[in-house]
Design an enzyme around this catalytic site. Structure first.
Site, mmCIF file in Angstrom:
data_model
loop_
_atom_site.group_PDB
_atom_site.id
_atom_site.type_symbol
_atom_site.label_atom_id
_atom_site.label_comp_id
_atom_site.label_asym_id
_atom_site.label_seq_id
_atom_site.Cartn_x
_atom_site.Cartn_y
_atom_site.Cartn_z
ATOM 1 N N ASN A 88 0.854 -1.183 0.000
ATOM 2 C CA ASN A 88 0.000 0.000 0.000
ATOM 3 C C ASN A 88 0.897 1.242 0.000
ATOM 4 O OD1 ASN A 88 -1.604 2.247 0.934
ATOM 5 N ND2 ASN A 88 -3.145 0.782 1.599
ATOM 6 N N ARG A 93 4.268 18.621 1.137
ATOM 7 C CA ARG A 93 5.006 19.749 0.571
ATOM 8 C C ARG A 93 4.335 20.347 -0.659
ATOM 9 N NH1 ARG A 93 10.464 20.598 1.997
ATOM 10 N NH2 ARG A 93 10.362 22.234 0.403
ATOM 11 N N HIS A 139 -5.730 3.298 -1.373
ATOM 12 C CA HIS A 139 -7.031 3.542 -0.746
ATOM 13 C C HIS A 139 -7.336 5.032 -0.879
ATOM 14 C CE1 HIS A 139 -9.903 2.506 2.815
ATOM 15 N NE2 HIS A 139 -10.357 3.565 2.162
ATOM 16 N N HIS A 178 -4.176 11.730 0.512
ATOM 17 C CA HIS A 178 -2.951 11.065 0.039
ATOM 18 C C HIS A 178 -3.090 10.721 -1.444
ATOM 19 C CE1 HIS A 178 -5.544 7.811 1.405
ATOM 20 N NE2 HIS A 178 -5.230 7.997 2.677
ATOM 21 N N GLU A 218 -8.854 0.062 -2.820
ATOM 22 C CA GLU A 218 -9.716 -0.048 -1.651
ATOM 23 C C GLU A 218 -10.549 1.224 -1.509
ATOM 24 O OE1 GLU A 218 -6.620 -2.572 1.179
ATOM 25 O OE2 GLU A 218 -6.975 -0.442 1.579
ATOM 26 N N HIS A 234 -3.899 -4.691 7.816
ATOM 27 C CA HIS A 234 -4.003 -3.603 8.782
ATOM 28 C C HIS A 234 -3.091 -3.873 9.975
ATOM 29 C CE1 HIS A 234 -6.023 0.221 9.578
ATOM 30 N NE2 HIS A 234 -5.688 -0.033 10.835
ATOM 31 N N GLY A 290 1.073 -1.403 4.335
ATOM 32 C CA GLY A 290 1.492 -0.073 3.940
ATOM 33 C C GLY A 290 2.211 0.690 5.030
#
Length: 260
Positions: A10, A21, A46, A53, A76, A204, A227
Protein backbone atom coordinates in the site's frame (compact mmCIF):
# COMPACT_ATOMS: atom_id res chain seq x y z
CA UNK A 1 -1.59 -23.88 -9.66
CA UNK A 2 -0.37 -22.71 -6.28
CA UNK A 3 1.89 -20.03 -4.92
CA UNK A 4 2.89 -18.44 -1.66
CA UNK A 5 0.90 -15.72 0.05
CA UNK A 6 1.21 -12.58 -2.06
CA UNK A 7 2.40 -9.19 -0.87
CA UNK A 8 0.56 -6.08 -2.05
CA UNK A 9 2.28 -2.87 -0.97
CA UNK A 10 0.00 0.00 0.00
CA UNK A 11 1.64 3.23 -1.19
CA UNK A 12 -0.73 5.69 0.52
CA UNK A 13 1.97 6.89 2.91
CA UNK A 14 4.25 7.81 0.02
CA UNK A 15 1.48 10.13 -1.18
CA UNK A 16 1.05 11.57 2.32
CA UNK A 17 4.70 12.62 2.34
CA UNK A 18 4.46 14.08 -1.15
CA UNK A 19 1.31 16.03 -0.36
CA UNK A 20 2.86 17.51 2.78
CA UNK A 21 5.01 19.75 0.57
CA UNK A 22 2.60 20.21 -2.30
CA UNK A 23 5.04 19.19 -5.00
CA UNK A 24 5.89 15.95 -6.79
CA UNK A 25 8.40 14.43 -4.38
CA UNK A 26 8.51 11.65 -3.48
CA UNK A 27 7.15 10.19 -6.71
CA UNK A 28 4.41 7.65 -5.92
CA UNK A 29 4.82 5.86 -9.25
CA UNK A 30 8.58 5.56 -8.85
CA UNK A 31 8.17 4.22 -5.31
CA UNK A 32 5.63 1.65 -6.47
CA UNK A 33 7.98 0.64 -9.28
CA UNK A 34 10.77 0.12 -6.75
CA UNK A 35 8.49 -2.15 -4.71
CA UNK A 36 7.75 -4.18 -7.83
CA UNK A 37 11.47 -4.33 -8.64
CA UNK A 38 11.99 -5.80 -5.17
CA UNK A 39 9.44 -8.54 -5.87
CA UNK A 40 6.11 -7.20 -4.59
CA UNK A 41 3.22 -9.03 -6.20
CA UNK A 42 0.90 -6.04 -6.26
CA UNK A 43 0.22 -2.43 -5.35
CA UNK A 44 -2.66 -1.23 -3.19
CA UNK A 45 -4.17 2.24 -2.85
CA UNK A 46 -7.03 3.54 -0.75
CA UNK A 47 -8.10 6.88 -2.24
CA UNK A 48 -10.26 8.98 0.04
CA UNK A 49 -12.74 11.73 -0.78
CA UNK A 50 -10.55 14.47 0.73
CA UNK A 51 -7.53 13.39 -1.38
CA UNK A 52 -5.38 13.44 1.74
CA UNK A 53 -2.95 11.06 0.04
CA UNK A 54 -3.76 9.16 -3.17
CA UNK A 55 -5.25 11.32 -5.93
CA UNK A 56 -7.08 10.52 -9.15
CA UNK A 57 -3.94 10.93 -11.25
CA UNK A 58 -2.08 8.52 -8.96
CA UNK A 59 -4.72 5.85 -9.56
CA UNK A 60 -4.44 6.30 -13.32
CA UNK A 61 -0.63 6.16 -13.25
CA UNK A 62 -0.50 3.16 -10.94
CA UNK A 63 -3.03 1.31 -13.06
CA UNK A 64 -0.80 1.77 -16.09
CA UNK A 65 2.32 0.80 -14.14
CA UNK A 66 0.90 -2.41 -12.69
CA UNK A 67 -0.43 -3.55 -16.04
CA UNK A 68 2.88 -2.83 -17.73
CA UNK A 69 4.78 -4.69 -15.00
CA UNK A 70 2.40 -7.65 -14.81
CA UNK A 71 1.42 -7.29 -11.14
CA UNK A 72 -1.97 -6.84 -9.51
CA UNK A 73 -3.58 -3.51 -8.70
CA UNK A 74 -5.92 -3.37 -5.72
CA UNK A 75 -8.12 -0.33 -5.09
CA UNK A 76 -9.72 -0.05 -1.65
CA UNK A 77 -12.45 2.30 -0.55
CA UNK A 78 -15.94 2.99 0.63
CA UNK A 79 -18.41 2.51 -2.23
CA UNK A 80 -21.01 4.58 -0.40
CA UNK A 81 -18.86 7.74 -0.14
CA UNK A 82 -20.43 10.37 -2.37
CA UNK A 83 -18.48 11.89 -5.28
CA UNK A 84 -17.38 15.48 -4.79
CA UNK A 85 -14.93 18.03 -6.15
CA UNK A 86 -11.61 16.26 -6.69
CA UNK A 87 -13.07 12.80 -6.05
CA UNK A 88 -15.18 11.05 -8.65
CA UNK A 89 -16.11 8.19 -6.32
CA UNK A 90 -14.74 4.69 -5.84
CA UNK A 91 -16.92 3.06 -8.47
CA UNK A 92 -16.02 5.64 -11.10
CA UNK A 93 -12.32 5.12 -10.40
CA UNK A 94 -12.72 1.37 -10.71
CA UNK A 95 -14.81 1.65 -13.85
CA UNK A 96 -12.08 3.78 -15.42
CA UNK A 97 -9.09 1.65 -14.41
CA UNK A 98 -10.52 -1.89 -14.08
CA UNK A 99 -8.16 -2.99 -11.28
CA UNK A 100 -7.53 -6.66 -10.66
CA UNK A 101 -9.17 -6.39 -7.25
CA UNK A 102 -11.58 -3.98 -5.60
CA UNK A 103 -11.65 -4.14 -1.80
CA UNK A 104 -14.76 -2.53 -0.36
CA UNK A 105 -14.22 -0.92 3.06
CA UNK A 106 -16.85 0.73 5.30
CA UNK A 107 -14.77 3.69 6.45
CA UNK A 108 -16.15 7.16 7.15
CA UNK A 109 -14.83 10.32 5.54
CA UNK A 110 -13.24 11.55 8.77
CA UNK A 111 -11.56 8.31 9.83
CA UNK A 112 -7.77 8.45 10.00
CA UNK A 113 -7.64 4.79 9.00
CA UNK A 114 -9.99 1.84 8.55
CA UNK A 115 -11.01 0.35 11.87
CA UNK A 116 -13.90 -2.07 11.28
CA UNK A 117 -15.46 -4.35 8.71
CA UNK A 118 -18.86 -4.62 7.09
CA UNK A 119 -21.98 -5.75 8.92
CA UNK A 120 -23.45 -8.04 6.28
CA UNK A 121 -26.92 -8.15 7.79
CA UNK A 122 -27.22 -4.36 7.82
CA UNK A 123 -25.16 -3.38 4.78
CA UNK A 124 -25.65 -6.40 2.53
CA UNK A 125 -28.69 -5.06 0.64
CA UNK A 126 -26.70 -1.99 -0.38
CA UNK A 127 -23.60 -3.97 -1.28
CA UNK A 128 -25.20 -6.55 -3.55
CA UNK A 129 -25.86 -4.32 -6.60
CA UNK A 130 -22.43 -2.73 -6.26
CA UNK A 131 -20.77 -6.14 -6.22
CA UNK A 132 -22.67 -7.09 -9.37
CA UNK A 133 -21.56 -3.90 -11.11
CA UNK A 134 -17.90 -4.29 -10.17
CA UNK A 135 -17.88 -7.92 -11.27
CA UNK A 136 -19.16 -6.86 -14.68
CA UNK A 137 -15.92 -4.91 -15.16
CA UNK A 138 -13.88 -8.07 -14.68
CA UNK A 139 -12.63 -7.12 -11.21
CA UNK A 140 -12.26 -9.48 -8.26
CA UNK A 141 -14.30 -8.28 -5.26
CA UNK A 142 -13.08 -8.45 -1.68
CA UNK A 143 -14.94 -7.24 1.42
CA UNK A 144 -13.18 -5.87 4.51
CA UNK A 145 -14.44 -7.81 7.54
CA UNK A 146 -13.93 -8.20 11.26
CA UNK A 147 -12.84 -11.42 12.86
CA UNK A 148 -15.88 -13.54 13.79
CA UNK A 149 -17.94 -11.90 11.04
CA UNK A 150 -21.26 -13.62 10.36
CA UNK A 151 -22.99 -14.09 7.02
CA UNK A 152 -20.04 -15.41 5.02
CA UNK A 153 -22.26 -17.82 3.10
CA UNK A 154 -24.43 -14.87 2.07
CA UNK A 155 -21.37 -13.00 0.81
CA UNK A 156 -20.44 -15.96 -1.34
CA UNK A 157 -23.95 -16.02 -2.82
CA UNK A 158 -23.66 -12.31 -3.65
CA UNK A 159 -20.63 -13.08 -5.82
CA UNK A 160 -17.90 -11.91 -3.45
CA UNK A 161 -14.56 -13.53 -4.28
CA UNK A 162 -12.60 -12.84 -1.11
CA UNK A 163 -12.70 -11.28 2.30
CA UNK A 164 -9.94 -9.19 3.82
CA UNK A 165 -9.55 -9.85 7.52
CA UNK A 166 -9.09 -6.63 9.51
CA UNK A 167 -6.00 -7.55 11.51
CA UNK A 168 -5.81 -4.49 13.76
CA UNK A 169 -7.07 -6.38 16.85
CA UNK A 170 -4.48 -9.11 16.28
CA UNK A 171 -1.65 -6.58 15.98
CA UNK A 172 -2.75 -4.93 19.21
CA UNK A 173 -2.84 -8.24 21.08
CA UNK A 174 0.49 -9.33 19.60
CA UNK A 175 2.08 -6.10 20.83
CA UNK A 176 0.65 -6.82 24.29
CA UNK A 177 2.06 -10.36 24.21
CA UNK A 178 -1.28 -12.13 24.38
CA UNK A 179 -2.37 -12.97 20.84
CA UNK A 180 -3.04 -16.71 21.09
CA UNK A 181 -6.80 -16.45 21.69
CA UNK A 182 -7.43 -13.89 18.95
CA UNK A 183 -5.31 -15.89 16.51
CA UNK A 184 -7.59 -18.87 17.06
CA UNK A 185 -10.55 -16.65 16.23
CA UNK A 186 -8.89 -15.43 13.04
CA UNK A 187 -8.07 -19.01 12.04
CA UNK A 188 -11.67 -20.07 12.59
CA UNK A 189 -13.01 -17.15 10.55
CA UNK A 190 -10.60 -17.93 7.72
CA UNK A 191 -11.66 -21.58 7.62
CA UNK A 192 -15.35 -20.66 7.64
CA UNK A 193 -14.78 -18.33 4.69
CA UNK A 194 -12.83 -20.95 2.78
CA UNK A 195 -15.50 -23.55 3.46
CA UNK A 196 -18.05 -21.46 1.54
CA UNK A 197 -15.65 -20.77 -1.33
CA UNK A 198 -14.24 -17.39 -0.33
CA UNK A 199 -10.54 -16.60 -0.58
CA UNK A 200 -8.92 -14.90 2.40
CA UNK A 201 -6.76 -11.78 2.39
CA UNK A 202 -5.50 -9.92 5.44
CA UNK A 203 -4.38 -6.44 6.27
CA UNK A 204 -4.00 -3.60 8.78
CA UNK A 205 -1.12 -3.06 11.20
CA UNK A 206 0.76 -6.12 9.95
CA UNK A 207 4.51 -5.69 10.24
CA UNK A 208 7.78 -7.60 10.13
CA UNK A 209 7.31 -8.23 13.85
CA UNK A 210 3.89 -9.87 13.71
CA UNK A 211 3.34 -11.11 10.14
CA UNK A 212 5.07 -14.46 10.50
CA UNK A 213 3.13 -15.42 13.60
CA UNK A 214 -0.16 -14.50 11.94
CA UNK A 215 0.49 -16.51 8.80
CA UNK A 216 1.71 -19.44 10.84
CA UNK A 217 -1.62 -19.58 12.66
CA UNK A 218 -4.17 -18.55 10.02
CA UNK A 219 -4.49 -21.01 7.13
CA UNK A 220 -4.17 -20.28 3.41
CA UNK A 221 -4.03 -16.48 3.40
CA UNK A 222 -3.84 -15.52 -0.28
CA UNK A 223 -2.66 -11.93 0.07
CA UNK A 224 -1.48 -9.47 2.69
CA UNK A 225 -1.78 -5.74 2.06
CA UNK A 226 0.80 -3.78 4.03
CA UNK A 227 1.49 -0.07 3.94
CA UNK A 228 2.06 1.95 7.10
CA UNK A 229 4.48 -0.44 8.80
CA UNK A 230 6.36 -1.25 5.60
CA UNK A 231 6.89 2.40 4.67
CA UNK A 232 7.85 3.25 8.26
CA UNK A 233 10.40 0.44 8.36
CA UNK A 234 11.71 1.50 4.96
CA UNK A 235 12.78 4.84 6.44
CA UNK A 236 15.45 2.93 8.36
CA UNK A 237 16.16 -0.03 6.10
CA UNK A 238 15.42 1.26 2.59
CA UNK A 239 12.38 0.48 0.46
CA UNK A 240 13.75 -2.38 -1.63
CA UNK A 241 15.40 -4.21 1.31
CA UNK A 242 12.22 -3.83 3.36
CA UNK A 243 10.00 -5.33 0.67
CA UNK A 244 12.45 -8.21 0.36
CA UNK A 245 12.33 -8.81 4.10
CA UNK A 246 8.57 -9.22 3.87
CA UNK A 247 8.94 -11.62 0.98
CA UNK A 248 11.41 -13.63 3.05
CA UNK A 249 8.79 -13.89 5.79
CA UNK A 250 6.21 -15.12 3.30
CA UNK A 251 8.64 -17.69 1.94
CA UNK A 252 9.60 -19.00 5.36
CA UNK A 253 6.12 -19.24 6.85
CA UNK A 254 3.76 -20.20 4.07
CA UNK A 255 5.49 -21.10 0.83
CA UNK A 256 2.46 -22.34 -1.10
CA UNK A 257 -1.29 -21.81 -0.84
CA UNK A 258 -3.96 -22.64 -3.38
CA UNK A 259 -5.16 -19.58 -5.29
CA UNK A 260 -8.89 -18.79 -5.52
Amino acid sequence: MSQRTRLSVNVNKIAVLRNSRGDGAPDVIRAASACIDAGAHGITVHPRPDARHIRHDDVIGLSALTRARGVEFNIEGNPFAEPRAGYCGLLALCRETRPHQVTLVPDGDQQITSDHGFDFAREGPGLRPLIDEIKQWGCRVSLFVDVNVTGLADAAIWGVDRIELYTGPYAEMHHAGCSDAVLREFATTARLAQDVGLGVNAGHDLSQTNLGVFLGAVPDVLEVSIGHALISEALYEGLVPTVRRYLDILDSVNPAVSMR
